[in-house]
Write an enzyme that holds these catalytic residues in place. Structure first.
Site, PDB file in Angstrom:
ATOM      1  N   ARG A  99      28.231  50.852  36.933  1.00 21.94           N
ATOM      2  CA  ARG A  99      29.715  51.211  36.492  1.00 21.94           C
ATOM      3  C   ARG A  99      29.809  52.611  37.955  1.00 21.94           C
ATOM      4  O   ARG A  99      31.169  52.928  37.727  1.00 21.94           O
ATOM      5  CB  ARG A  99      29.655  52.233  35.622  1.00 21.94           C
ATOM      6  CG  ARG A  99      31.152  52.257  34.872  1.00 21.94           C
ATOM      7  CD  ARG A  99      31.599  52.835  33.540  1.00 21.94           C
ATOM      8  NE  ARG A  99      30.471  53.406  32.763  1.00 21.94           N
ATOM      9  CZ  ARG A  99      30.567  55.009  34.082  1.00 21.94           C
ATOM     10  NH1 ARG A  99      30.416  55.428  34.334  1.00 21.94           N
ATOM     11  NH2 ARG A  99      28.989  55.185  32.661  1.00 21.94           N
TER      12      ARG A  99
ATOM     13  N   ASP B 289      50.339  45.320  47.964  1.00 17.28           N
ATOM     14  CA  ASP B 289      48.862  43.374  47.026  1.00 17.28           C
ATOM     15  C   ASP B 289      49.042  42.890  48.248  1.00 17.28           C
ATOM     16  O   ASP B 289      50.117  41.971  47.703  1.00 17.28           O
ATOM     17  CB  ASP B 289      50.554  43.523  45.727  1.00 17.28           C
ATOM     18  CG  ASP B 289      49.271  42.144  44.962  1.00 17.28           C
ATOM     19  OD1 ASP B 289      48.367  41.410  45.983  1.00 17.28           O
ATOM     20  OD2 ASP B 289      49.810  42.034  43.811  1.00 17.28           O
TER      21      ASP B 289
ATOM     22  N   LYS C 216      42.196  34.748  42.942  1.00 17.21           N
ATOM     23  CA  LYS C 216      42.407  34.103  43.674  1.00 17.21           C
ATOM     24  C   LYS C 216      42.612  33.420  45.013  1.00 17.21           C
ATOM     25  O   LYS C 216      41.007  33.014  45.676  1.00 17.21           O
ATOM     26  CB  LYS C 216      44.506  34.426  43.983  1.00 17.21           C
ATOM     27  CG  LYS C 216      44.542  35.288  43.279  1.00 17.21           C
ATOM     28  CD  LYS C 216      45.489  34.943  41.641  1.00 17.21           C
ATOM     29  CE  LYS C 216      45.517  35.034  40.553  1.00 17.21           C
ATOM     30  NZ  LYS C 216      45.546  36.099  40.151  1.00 17.21           N
TER      31      LYS C 216
ATOM     32  N   TYR D 134      54.509  40.824  41.215  1.00 23.63           N
ATOM     33  CA  TYR D 134      53.792  40.023  39.925  1.00 23.63           C
ATOM     34  C   TYR D 134      53.543  40.968  38.847  1.00 23.63           C
ATOM     35  O   TYR D 134      53.836  41.971  38.771  1.00 23.63           O
ATOM     36  CB  TYR D 134      51.838  40.498  40.399  1.00 23.63           C
ATOM     37  CG  TYR D 134      51.663  40.157  39.798  1.00 23.63           C
ATOM     38  CD1 TYR D 134      51.364  38.417  38.614  1.00 23.63           C
ATOM     39  CD2 TYR D 134      50.199  40.475  38.812  1.00 23.63           C
ATOM     40  CE1 TYR D 134      50.852  37.690  38.037  1.00 23.63           C
ATOM     41  CE2 TYR D 134      49.530  40.056  37.968  1.00 23.63           C
ATOM     42  CZ  TYR D 134      49.402  39.277  37.049  1.00 23.63           C
ATOM     43  OH  TYR D 134      48.621  38.481  35.891  1.00 23.63           O
TER      44      TYR D 134
HETATM   45  N1  PLP Z   1      48.035  40.239  42.152  1.00 21.71           N
HETATM   46  C1  PLP Z   1      49.003  39.072  42.514  1.00 21.71           C
HETATM   47  C2  PLP Z   1      49.620  38.198  43.084  1.00 21.71           C
HETATM   48  C3  PLP Z   1      48.671  38.105  41.189  1.00 21.71           C
HETATM   49  O1  PLP Z   1      49.064  36.818  41.231  1.00 21.71           O
HETATM   50  C4  PLP Z   1      47.969  38.510  40.345  1.00 21.71           C
HETATM   51  C5  PLP Z   1      47.373  37.528  38.931  1.00 21.71           C
HETATM   52  O2  PLP Z   1      48.113  36.587  39.493  1.00 21.71           O
HETATM   53  C6  PLP Z   1      47.574  39.671  40.157  1.00 21.71           C
HETATM   54  C7  PLP Z   1      47.734  40.444  41.379  1.00 21.71           C
HETATM   55  C8  PLP Z   1      46.143  40.589  39.128  1.00 21.71           C
HETATM   56  O3  PLP Z   1      45.009  39.484  39.593  1.00 21.71           O
HETATM   57  P1  PLP Z   1      43.747  39.498  38.299  1.00 21.71           P
HETATM   58  O4  PLP Z   1      44.972  37.947  37.312  1.00 21.71           O
HETATM   59  O5  PLP Z   1      43.012  38.771  38.778  1.00 21.71           O
HETATM   60  O6  PLP Z   1      43.871  40.496  37.211  1.00 21.71           O
END
Ligand code: PLP
Length: 389
Positions: free
Chosen positions: A48, A174, A199, A102
């Site tokens: 952690r 992001d 991803k 997102y």
């Molecule tokens: N950011 C983007 C652009 C995403 O498409 C996603 C999930 O689909 C996330 C963040 C969140 O990621 P996680 O599902 O790994 O928590």
């Protein structure tokens, strides 16, 4: 090895490994220990604390891929995003977030900030002036996503970084959709780069993970908050992510190629109303995408003609999987209204331009001819079975 001079695939393959000093194996061993000696050691290790041998090594790889001094690995993309945000925000602060985001990040903002006394504004667009106009005296963070999920809008990274710096505000991006293969926001002045490593970094639809890359100073601040929130990733999955990253360059470059071909074909397709892909000359921000991206990515979205039932189309696919998530080696499609953006109100989706028949397409590494053939057979199947209006 001078790590500043080596190329992407060499970093992916060789950097951020745990050396197997005992048996000289070619790949990293996994250190599953949750207990380490504490006397006379330079680093007190604990899962952690995000600093086990595998976690620390993977952090090095991701930092180098994102051109930052340091990086941390998390249990999910949302853990990375929420821990980073909460490290820089406190009661009384304000944050400006990009309108097109997102769905999970949007949901985090609208359900969590208020109870911690943090105020927030969503921009009404994604141009630099849309951000400037939302700034307040107490704005501490500007948060962007480009290309955005699911409409592939492009935000001017350099302009936003400059705006944030001029006001002493921390900028976060992001970078999930682009991946470090296609875009390195720190080169344009952004402070903190966030990833859903679930991803493109994972790339095989079998890992849930997140990452944050930034300067040592910013990572130290995020680390202080993160050891309290406890969103670390198990070493077994850290190892799997490190293994997956070895082929990220190869996978993503192939996905870029396929997406470009398929976006161009879909744009000319009689059954398609509109295609959203930053690599197309018809994309309103194609020139900006060319400036800040090295490749246009494997994600695109499209709308079928309104006369074609999008759900029936997805059900008729035989090769492309109608499934959640994105960025695996296999092609997948989904309706954002029913999945990634289902937590957003219908009114907010409409305001963002996310139509009910919008299909988000994560292009895989299959031959593009096979992918297109599947799309064509699914369109034929539904239009033959459907009374066109
Ligand atoms: N950011 C983007 C652009 C995403 O498409 C996603 C999930 O689909 C996330 C963040 C969140 O990621 P996680 O599902 O790994 O928590």
């Amino acid at each position: 090895m001078d790590t500043k001079k080596i190329g992407l695939n060499t970093i992916c393959t060789h950097i951020g490994e745990v050396k197997d000093e005992q048996f000289k194996g070619a790949v990293s061993p996994i250190y599953m220990s949750s207990s380490y000696e504490y006397e006379d050691v330079a680093v007190k290790r604990y899962p952690r604390y995000y600093n086990t041998p595998n976690q620390a090594a993977l952090g090095e790889k991701i930092a180098l891929l994102e051109h930052t001094e340091a990086a941390m690995i998390f249990g999910s993309g949302m853990a990375a995003i929420s821990h980073a945000l909460m490290a820089f925000l406190k009661a009384g602060d304000h944050i400006v977030l990009q309108q097109t985001l997102y769905g999970g990040t949007y949901n985090f903002a609208v359900t969590q900030f208020e109870k911690y006394g943090i105020s927030y504004s969503f921009t009404t667009g994604w141009q630099p002036e849309d951000f400037a106009k939302e700034l307040k005296e107490n704005t501490k963070v500007i948060y962007i996503e480009t290309p955005s999920n699911p409409l592939l809008t492009i935000t001017d990274i350099e302009a936003i970084a400059k705006l944030a710096k001029s006001k002493g505000i921390v900028s976060m991006i992001d970078n999930t959709f682009a991946s470090p293969v296609n875009q390195n926001p720190v080169d344009f002045g952004i402070d903190i780069v966030l990833h859903s490593a679930t991803k493109y970094m994972g790339g095989h639809s079998d890992i849930c993970a997140g990452a944050v890359a930034a300067s040592k100073e910013h990572i130290e601040k995020i680390w202080q908050a993160s050891i309290c929130f406890g969103g670390s990733l198990s070493d077994q999955t850290v190892w799997l992510l490190e293994r997956s990253l070895k082929t990220m360059g190869l996978r993503v470059k192939e996905q870029n190629k396929n997406a470009m071909v398929l976006a161009s074909m879909l744009e000319k397709h009689d059954a398609v109303e509109r295609v959203y892909y930053p690599g197309l000359a018809s994309h309103p921000d194609h020139e900006l995408a060319k400036k800040q991206m090295k490749g246009f990515g494997g994600m695109l979205s499209f709308e079928l003609l309104e006369t074609i039932d999008a759900t029936a189309f997805l059900k008729a696919l035989k090769l492309i999987k109608p499934s959640m998530s994105l960025a695996g080696v296999e092609s997948t499609m989904l309706l954002p209204t029913k999945t990634s953006h289902s937590l957003m109100s219908a009114a907010d989706r409409k305001a963002q331009g996310i139509k009910d028949n919008l299909i988000r397409f994560s292009v895989g590494i299959e031959e593009h001819e096979d992918i297109l053939a599947d799309i064509n057979q699914a369109i034929t199947t539904v239009t033959n079975n459907q009374v066109l209006v």
